[in-house]
Design a protein around this motif. Structure first.
Motif, PDB file in Angstrom:
ATOM      1  N   TRP A  52       0.862  -1.180   0.000  1.00 23.57           N
ATOM      2  CA  TRP A  52       0.000   0.000   0.000  1.00 23.57           C
ATOM      3  C   TRP A  52       0.892   1.221   0.000  1.00 23.57           C
ATOM      4  O   TRP A  52       2.036   1.164   0.435  1.00 23.57           O
ATOM      5  N   ARG A  53       0.346   2.318  -0.471  1.00 26.76           N
ATOM      6  CA  ARG A  53       1.093   3.574  -0.393  1.00 26.76           C
ATOM      7  C   ARG A  53       0.242   4.585   0.370  1.00 26.76           C
ATOM      8  O   ARG A  53      -0.982   4.485   0.418  1.00 26.76           O
ATOM      9  N   VAL A  54       0.939   5.524   0.963  1.00 27.18           N
ATOM     10  CA  VAL A  54       0.286   6.643   1.636  1.00 27.18           C
ATOM     11  C   VAL A  54       0.442   7.836   0.718  1.00 27.18           C
ATOM     12  O   VAL A  54       1.556   8.168   0.299  1.00 27.18           O
ATOM     13  N   GLU A  55      -0.674   8.460   0.405  1.00 28.10           N
ATOM     14  CA  GLU A  55      -0.658   9.668  -0.423  1.00 28.10           C
ATOM     15  C   GLU A  55      -1.085  10.848   0.427  1.00 28.10           C
ATOM     16  O   GLU A  55      -1.964  10.724   1.278  1.00 28.10           O
ATOM     17  N   GLU A 114      -2.465  15.006   0.510  1.00 29.99           N
ATOM     18  CA  GLU A 114      -3.633  15.647  -0.114  1.00 29.99           C
ATOM     19  C   GLU A 114      -3.402  16.011  -1.576  1.00 29.99           C
ATOM     20  O   GLU A 114      -4.354  16.216  -2.326  1.00 29.99           O
ATOM     21  N   THR A 115      -2.143  16.061  -2.024  1.00 33.91           N
ATOM     22  CA  THR A 115      -1.859  16.374  -3.429  1.00 33.91           C
ATOM     23  C   THR A 115      -1.763  15.116  -4.291  1.00 33.91           C
ATOM     24  O   THR A 115      -1.604  15.206  -5.499  1.00 33.91           O
ATOM     25  N   GLY A 116      -1.818  13.938  -3.639  1.00 31.27           N
ATOM     26  CA  GLY A 116      -1.686  12.683  -4.365  1.00 31.27           C
ATOM     27  C   GLY A 116      -0.251  12.172  -4.435  1.00 31.27           C
ATOM     28  O   GLY A 116       0.016  11.144  -5.052  1.00 31.27           O
ATOM     29  N   ALA A 117       0.679  12.887  -3.791  1.00 29.06           N
ATOM     30  CA  ALA A 117       2.083  12.460  -3.786  1.00 29.06           C
ATOM     31  C   ALA A 117       2.265  11.291  -2.822  1.00 29.06           C
ATOM     32  O   ALA A 117       1.693  11.275  -1.732  1.00 29.06           O
ATOM     33  N   ALA A 118       3.068  10.317  -3.235  1.00 29.05           N
ATOM     34  CA  ALA A 118       3.383   9.170  -2.373  1.00 29.05           C
ATOM     35  C   ALA A 118       4.390   9.612  -1.314  1.00 29.05           C
ATOM     36  O   ALA A 118       5.463  10.111  -1.645  1.00 29.05           O
ATOM     37  N   ILE A 119       4.018   9.439  -0.040  1.00 31.29           N
ATOM     38  CA  ILE A 119       4.888   9.867   1.052  1.00 31.29           C
ATOM     39  C   ILE A 119       5.273   8.700   1.971  1.00 31.29           C
ATOM     40  O   ILE A 119       6.038   8.886   2.917  1.00 31.29           O
ATOM     41  N   THR A 173      11.255  13.300   3.873  1.00 34.26           N
ATOM     42  CA  THR A 173      10.668  14.617   4.130  1.00 34.26           C
ATOM     43  C   THR A 173       9.514  14.586   5.123  1.00 34.26           C
ATOM     44  O   THR A 173       9.127  15.637   5.633  1.00 34.26           O
ATOM     45  N   VAL A 174       8.961  13.385   5.409  1.00 38.99           N
ATOM     46  CA  VAL A 174       7.824  13.305   6.334  1.00 38.99           C
ATOM     47  C   VAL A 174       8.115  12.443   7.557  1.00 38.99           C
ATOM     48  O   VAL A 174       7.209  12.154   8.333  1.00 38.99           O
ATOM     49  N   ARG A 175       9.353  12.061   7.739  1.00 41.66           N
ATOM     50  CA  ARG A 175       9.688  11.267   8.929  1.00 41.66           C
ATOM     51  C   ARG A 175       9.473  12.122  10.175  1.00 41.66           C
ATOM     52  O   ARG A 175       9.673  13.324  10.165  1.00 41.66           O
ATOM     53  N   ARG A 176       9.006  11.466  11.213  1.00 41.80           N
ATOM     54  CA  ARG A 176       8.699  12.102  12.503  1.00 41.80           C
ATOM     55  C   ARG A 176       7.470  13.012  12.444  1.00 41.80           C
ATOM     56  O   ARG A 176       7.341  13.956  13.228  1.00 41.80           O
ATOM     57  N   THR A 177       6.570  12.718  11.484  1.00 46.36           N
ATOM     58  CA  THR A 177       5.315  13.478  11.400  1.00 46.36           C
ATOM     59  C   THR A 177       4.093  12.611  11.673  1.00 46.36           C
ATOM     60  O   THR A 177       2.975  13.109  11.627  1.00 46.36           O
TER      61      THR A 177
END
Length: 146
Positions: free
Chosen positions: A45-48, A50-55, A76-80
């Protein structure tokens, strides 16, 4: 922030997965030396955002009633909270498959291995005598519908 959990029905290695690993080599996680477009085993699975970018990504490799998991959060999203979001949804997916445990083996060469082990322990995983970190799957949990 709004994140979406999206099943990859025919998962393949791509640039987004490579980017989400950052400096970590795919070989560290048993993925070998994948080429873009190569099919991947297991359920992904991927996490997107709100812009549809895979994070972020989650992988579930189930055998014999348990599942090894892989949690990936883009640098860029670690620790969030993305990792916790992936874990929560992997647990729900495992429960929907009526699995008993999810587990992870943190590679000894992982540059942040102690941090990862600590994070998993904080999220309810317990170490076993063979080096796995295991967590009982909560019965009755169902995957989120986003």
């Amino acid at each position: 922030m709004t994140w979406h959990w999206v099943a990859e029905h025919e998962p393949r290695w791509d640039q987004d997965k490579a980017a989400a690993l950052g400096d970590l080599p795919p070989t560290l996680f048993g993925l070998g030396h994948p080429e873009v477009g190569r099919p991947l085993g297991d359920a992904w699975w991927r996490v997107e955002d709100e812009t549809g970018a895979a994070i972020g990504y989650g992988r579930l490799d189930d055998t014999w009633g348990d599942a090894e998991i892989l949690i990936i959060a883009a640098p860029t999203v670690r620790r969030t909270g993305v990792g916790a979001f992936v874990l929560e949804n992997l647990e729900r997916e495992a429960a929907a498959r009526q699995l008993n445990y999810v587990y992870n083996v943190v590679p000894t060469r992982h540059p942040a291995g102690e941090d990862v082990r600590g994070w998993l322990t904080h999220h309810g995983f317990a170490a076993t005598e063979v080096g796995e970190l295991r967590k009982r799957v909560a019965a009755g949990a169902t995957p989120r519908a986003d």
